[in-house]
Design an enzyme around this catalytic site. Structure first.
Site, PDB file in Angstrom:
ATOM      1  CB  CYS A 165      -0.945   0.016   1.194  1.00  0.00           C
ATOM      2  SG  CYS A 165      -2.234   1.269   1.038  1.00  0.00           S
ATOM      3  CB  CYS A 345      -2.898   3.528  -4.820  1.00  0.00           C
ATOM      4  SG  CYS A 345      -2.182   4.082  -3.263  1.00  0.00           S
TER       5      CYS A 345
END
Length: 402
Positions: A165, A345
């Protein structure tokens, strides 16, 4: 020679996180019966929520399930930790010394968070103003630090190398700044964001949007830089600018740190590691998700050496490709399914605003909802992250349905 009593499974999956459970569920739905999954943890986390926990926007319990709840019916759960793979012999050894053989192997053990990779970080973590949303027990502590801060210096760091992430190190800075703005104290807080790359994001359109976000909050962005040392007692961080080679000592009142990340040591030092990966990730064909030297071995998720961001959204697109190619191999057919590098994202920029960056291997935008402009901040995208995506995860991905 392997003893005849060694347990054998048609498919052995290492890792019971997002990737391992998603693949297991899809294989069961395809009718595969003999699947075993190695996972020592009794707890399963939906990690994308940790940032919102750290930003005071979600309770930690919303991200938690027991591992037993998410293991697909019919999959044998082996509560053990893998410690070695011998792909020539097709064996996996566990921490207890047990050995398993397999017909096909799926590697999905996730990453190792190297808290010792930055001198002083491990010792300072959890006290003296230092926290990290990359540990679930510390995410609520991050929120406490943000909530209590009224003045001083806040530093948010990201290490060099791939991390899971990749937007998370930035998102918490924006959530904190937005909270301080609403409390009327942002002007009394110096906010420093330390990023190792030469741009704020790899995709230019989103990089420009994040630059504007940082400007709005008055955040000092240090590009091509990273934290290289930490003195927790003195509350001092060493920030090295890799462009100039200079190191500056920054005194902080709050520090949110992200540790360097790499493959588990037993994989990084084994025969399946990519020799071109300094972090020990598994060598993986970028299209088929097979190991080039051992086609009966597959990898996906964070541990795979793929030129794309390490996110749950990437796993959602990788899993059906991997399963299709694994099943084709079992049927004596060639692997024809291809992963195009899609990843996503969600970039939270305020307490109820978000950009959604979706792109492929070539960094081309790949929007799931083409008629929505996700390059600008949107409240509906924040609602998607907070409420929609957790439901998609637990009721879709982990069930082999999405």
């Amino acid at each position: 020679m392997t003893p005849p009593t060694t347990p054998h499974h048609q498919i052995l999956i290492i890792g019971g996180g997002t990737a391992g459970i998603t693949v297991a569920a899809r294989l069961r739905r395809a009718g595969v019966r003999d699947i075993a999954l190695l996972e020592p943890s009794e707890t399963h986390w939906y990690q994308p929520l940790w940032t919102l926990v750290g930003g005071g926007q979600a309770p930690l319990r919303a991200a938690l399930r027991t591992e037993a709840e998410v293991i697909p019916p019919g999959v044998r759960w082996l509560r053990e930790r893998a410690t070695a793979v011998d792909p020539a012999a097709r064996t996996v050894t566990t921490a207890s010394g047990r050995v398993f053989t397999y017909g096909r192997l799926v590697l999905a053990p996730g990453l190792h968070l190297d808290w010792n990779g930055i001198p002083g970080l491990a010792e300072a973590l959890g006290h003296d103003g230092v926290s990290s949303n990359y540990r679930p027990d510390l995410a609520p502590h991050t929120w406490e630090l943000i909530r209590r801060m009224r003045r001083g210096t806040a530093v948010f760091t990201m290490p060099s190398g791939p991390v899971k992430c990749g937007g998370a190190p930035q998102k918490i800075a924006y959530l904190a700044a937005d909270y301080w703005r609403k409390r009327g104290v942002l002007g009394a807080i110096r906010t420093v964001l330390v990023l190792p790359e030469p741009a704020m994001f790899k995709v230019p359109v989103f990089s420009r949007a994040l630059e504007e976000t940082a400007r709005r909050y008055g955040i000092e962005v240090r590009l091509s830089s990273e934290m290289t040392g930490l003195d927790g007692a003195a509350r001092e961080a060493a920030i090295t600018d890799h462009t100039t080679g200079t190191t500056e000592t920054v005194r902080y009142d709050l520090l949110h740190a992200v540790p360097p990340q790499r493959a588990p040591e037993w994989l990084a030092n084994g025969p399946l590691a990519d020799p071109d990966s300094p972090h020990g990730y598994v060598r993986t064909d970028r299209g088929t998700l097979q190991h080039p030297d051992f086609p009966e071995v597959f990898a996906l998720g964070d541990v795979a050496s793929l030129p794309t961001s390490k996110t749950g959204a990437a796993i959602r697109k990788q899993a059906p490709v991997l399963v299709a190619n694994l099943l084709a191999g079992l049927r004596g057919r060639p692997a024809t399914a291809r992963y195009d590098g899609y990843t996503s994202c969600p970039l939270v920029t305020a307490r109820h605003k978000m950009l959604l960056a979706e792109f492929d291997y070539d960094l081309r935008p790949a929007p799931s909802i083409p008629f929505l402009d996700t390059t600008r901040e949107r409240t509906d995208m924040w609602l998607l992250k907070r409420y929609g995506l957790p439901q998609l995860y637990f009721k879709g991905m982990l069930k082999g349905l999405a």
